[in-house]
Design a protein around this motif. Structure first.
Motif, PDB file in Angstrom:
ATOM      1  N   ASP A  33      -8.150  -3.331  -6.526  1.00  0.00           N
ATOM      2  CA  ASP A  33      -7.381  -2.118  -6.270  1.00  0.00           C
ATOM      3  C   ASP A  33      -7.225  -1.282  -7.528  1.00  0.00           C
ATOM      4  OD1 ASP A  33      -5.451  -4.091  -7.397  1.00  0.00           O
ATOM      5  OD2 ASP A  33      -4.079  -2.410  -7.171  1.00  0.00           O
ATOM      6  N   GLY A  34      -6.738  -0.082  -7.314  1.00  0.00           N
ATOM      7  CA  GLY A  34      -6.417   0.758  -8.451  1.00  0.00           C
ATOM      8  C   GLY A  34      -5.936   2.121  -8.023  1.00  0.00           C
ATOM      9  N   ALA A  35      -5.389   2.845  -8.964  1.00  0.00           N
ATOM     10  CA  ALA A  35      -4.868   4.185  -8.709  1.00  0.00           C
ATOM     11  C   ALA A  35      -6.003   5.166  -8.429  1.00  0.00           C
ATOM     12  CB  ALA A  35      -4.053   4.663  -9.900  1.00  0.00           C
ATOM     13  N   VAL A  36      -5.724   6.069  -7.526  1.00  0.00           N
ATOM     14  CA  VAL A  36      -6.662   7.141  -7.217  1.00  0.00           C
ATOM     15  C   VAL A  36      -6.561   8.169  -8.340  1.00  0.00           C
ATOM     16  CG1 VAL A  36      -7.286   8.940  -5.553  1.00  0.00           C
ATOM     17  CG2 VAL A  36      -6.360   6.749  -4.740  1.00  0.00           C
ATOM     18  N   GLU A  37      -7.708   8.505  -8.922  1.00  0.00           N
ATOM     19  CA  GLU A  37      -7.730   9.466 -10.016  1.00  0.00           C
ATOM     20  C   GLU A  37      -7.812  10.886  -9.479  1.00  0.00           C
ATOM     21  OE1 GLU A  37     -10.985   8.237 -12.528  1.00  0.00           O
ATOM     22  OE2 GLU A  37      -9.902   6.442 -13.182  1.00  0.00           O
ATOM     23  N   LYS A  38      -7.425  11.841 -10.306  1.00  0.00           N
ATOM     24  CA  LYS A  38      -7.460  13.250  -9.915  1.00  0.00           C
ATOM     25  C   LYS A  38      -8.874  13.641  -9.486  1.00  0.00           C
ATOM     26  CE  LYS A  38      -6.241  17.830 -11.392  1.00  0.00           C
ATOM     27  NZ  LYS A  38      -5.235  18.592 -12.061  1.00  0.00           N
ATOM     28  N   GLY A  39      -8.977  14.306  -8.334  1.00  0.00           N
ATOM     29  CA  GLY A  39     -10.266  14.746  -7.821  1.00  0.00           C
ATOM     30  C   GLY A  39     -11.052  13.660  -7.097  1.00  0.00           C
ATOM     31  N   THR A  41     -11.215  10.690  -3.913  1.00  0.00           N
ATOM     32  CA  THR A  41     -10.652  10.279  -2.632  1.00  0.00           C
ATOM     33  C   THR A  41     -10.208   8.818  -2.716  1.00  0.00           C
ATOM     34  OG1 THR A  41     -12.740   9.482  -1.712  1.00  0.00           O
ATOM     35  CG2 THR A  41     -12.234  11.836  -1.386  1.00  0.00           C
ATOM     36  N   PHE A  42      -9.406   8.387  -1.761  1.00  0.00           N
ATOM     37  CA  PHE A  42      -9.014   6.982  -1.697  1.00  0.00           C
ATOM     38  C   PHE A  42     -10.254   6.094  -1.581  1.00  0.00           C
ATOM     39  CE2 PHE A  42      -4.859   8.676  -0.643  1.00  0.00           C
ATOM     40  CZ  PHE A  42      -3.975   7.707  -1.093  1.00  0.00           C
ATOM     41  N   GLU A  43     -11.200   6.513  -0.764  1.00  0.00           N
ATOM     42  CA  GLU A  43     -12.427   5.736  -0.564  1.00  0.00           C
ATOM     43  C   GLU A  43     -13.219   5.605  -1.866  1.00  0.00           C
ATOM     44  OE1 GLU A  43     -15.906   5.541   2.778  1.00  0.00           O
ATOM     45  OE2 GLU A  43     -15.331   7.536   2.070  1.00  0.00           O
ATOM     46  N   GLN A  44     -13.371   6.692  -2.589  1.00  0.00           N
ATOM     47  CA  GLN A  44     -14.074   6.646  -3.875  1.00  0.00           C
ATOM     48  C   GLN A  44     -13.353   5.734  -4.853  1.00  0.00           C
ATOM     49  OE1 GLN A  44     -14.014  10.872  -4.557  1.00  0.00           O
ATOM     50  NE2 GLN A  44     -16.138  11.147  -3.859  1.00  0.00           N
ATOM     51  N   ALA A  45     -12.029   5.773  -4.844  1.00  0.00           N
ATOM     52  CA  ALA A  45     -11.243   4.914  -5.735  1.00  0.00           C
ATOM     53  C   ALA A  45     -11.443   3.441  -5.395  1.00  0.00           C
ATOM     54  CB  ALA A  45      -9.763   5.275  -5.656  1.00  0.00           C
ATOM     55  N   ALA A  46     -11.465   3.114  -4.107  1.00  0.00           N
ATOM     56  CA  ALA A  46     -11.679   1.716  -3.694  1.00  0.00           C
ATOM     57  C   ALA A  46     -13.036   1.213  -4.186  1.00  0.00           C
ATOM     58  CB  ALA A  46     -11.572   1.581  -2.181  1.00  0.00           C
ATOM     59  N   MET A  47     -14.054   2.044  -4.066  1.00  0.00           N
ATOM     60  CA  MET A  47     -15.403   1.645  -4.507  1.00  0.00           C
ATOM     61  C   MET A  47     -15.464   1.530  -6.031  1.00  0.00           C
ATOM     62  SD  MET A  47     -17.938   3.572  -1.786  1.00  0.00           S
ATOM     63  CE  MET A  47     -17.384   5.214  -2.144  1.00  0.00           C
ATOM     64  N   ARG A  48     -14.903   2.500  -6.738  1.00  0.00           N
ATOM     65  CA  ARG A  48     -14.920   2.488  -8.199  1.00  0.00           C
ATOM     66  C   ARG A  48     -14.147   1.290  -8.751  1.00  0.00           C
ATOM     67  NH1 ARG A  48     -11.058   3.712 -11.293  1.00  0.00           N
ATOM     68  NH2 ARG A  48      -9.973   5.054  -9.794  1.00  0.00           N
ATOM     69  N   GLU A  49     -12.948   1.074  -8.235  1.00  0.00           N
ATOM     70  CA  GLU A  49     -12.128  -0.030  -8.730  1.00  0.00           C
ATOM     71  C   GLU A  49     -12.765  -1.387  -8.440  1.00  0.00           C
ATOM     72  OE1 GLU A  49      -9.523  -0.256 -10.645  1.00  0.00           O
ATOM     73  OE2 GLU A  49      -8.975   1.852 -10.802  1.00  0.00           O
ATOM     74  N   SER A  50     -13.404  -1.533  -7.291  1.00  0.00           N
ATOM     75  CA  SER A  50     -14.096  -2.788  -6.981  1.00  0.00           C
ATOM     76  C   SER A  50     -15.191  -3.061  -7.992  1.00  0.00           C
ATOM     77  CB  SER A  50     -14.676  -2.749  -5.565  1.00  0.00           C
ATOM     78  OG  SER A  50     -13.633  -2.736  -4.624  1.00  0.00           O
TER      79      SER A  50
END
Length: 136
Positions: A33-39, A41-50
Motif C-alpha cells: 500500500d501507499g499514499a496516492v501522489e498528486k496527479g 489515480t488510486f489504481e496507479q498508486a496501487a501498482m506503483r506501491e506494489s
C-alpha cells in the motif's frame, strides 16, 4: 483534518489460499500500500506501491474494499481503496530495506488477524467487487 488517500493491492494466490503481505518498518503488516501522489489515480498508486514494496508488477482487477478513518493524533482523514490484483511479472524482493522489513504469503487466518478492519475478513474481499470508472 488533512485528507490522505491510500491505495492497497490485495494479491491472492488461489491455489495456496494465501495473500501477499508486507511488513513495513513504521506500521507493521499490511497489504502492499501507499499514499496516492498528486496527479496519480488510486489504481496507479496501487501498482506503483506494489512494485516499490515487493518488486512485482501487478494488474489491478477491481475494487474489493473502501475504508475510511479519522486519525485524530495525526490530524488525518484517510480514504483507503483496495484493489484485487494479479501478478504480471517479477520476483518478490525487498527493494527499500529502510522501509520494508519482510514480505510473506499469509494464510487466510493469519491475514484476518492482521487485517481486522475488513468485515468478513479476507473471504469477503474474495467475493467483493465494486464498479470503478476514471472520468478524467
Amino acid at each position: 483534518m488533512k485528507r490522505v488517500d491510500v491505495a492497497y493491492a490485495f494479491i491472492f494466490n488461489e491455489i495456496e489460499q494465501k495473500d501477499l503481505m508486507v511488513k513495513n518498518k513504521s506500521s507493521g503488516w499490511s497489504l502492499p500500500d501507499g499514499a496516492v501522489e498528486k496527479g496519480e489515480t488510486f489504481e496507479q498508486a496501487a501498482m506503483r506501491e506494489s512494485k516499490e514494496e515487493t518488486n512485482l508488477i501487478i494488474k489491478t482487477e477491481h475494487i474489493v474494499a473502501i475504508n475510511e478513518a479519522f486519525f485524530e493524533n495525526k490530524g488525518h482523514h484517510a480514504l483507503f481503496i483496495t484493489y484485487k490484483a494479479k501478478i504480471v511479472k517479477g520476483a518478490i524482493q525487498i527493494i527499500h530495506k529502510d522501509e520494508v522489513d519482510d514480505i510473506k504469503w499469509m494464510d487466510i487466518n493469519t491475514a484476518n488477524q492482521l487485517m481486522p478492519y475488513h468485515d468478513g475478513g479476507v473471504e469477503s474481499l474474495l467475493e467483493s467487487s465494486a464498479p470503478y470508472t476514471f472520468q478524467g
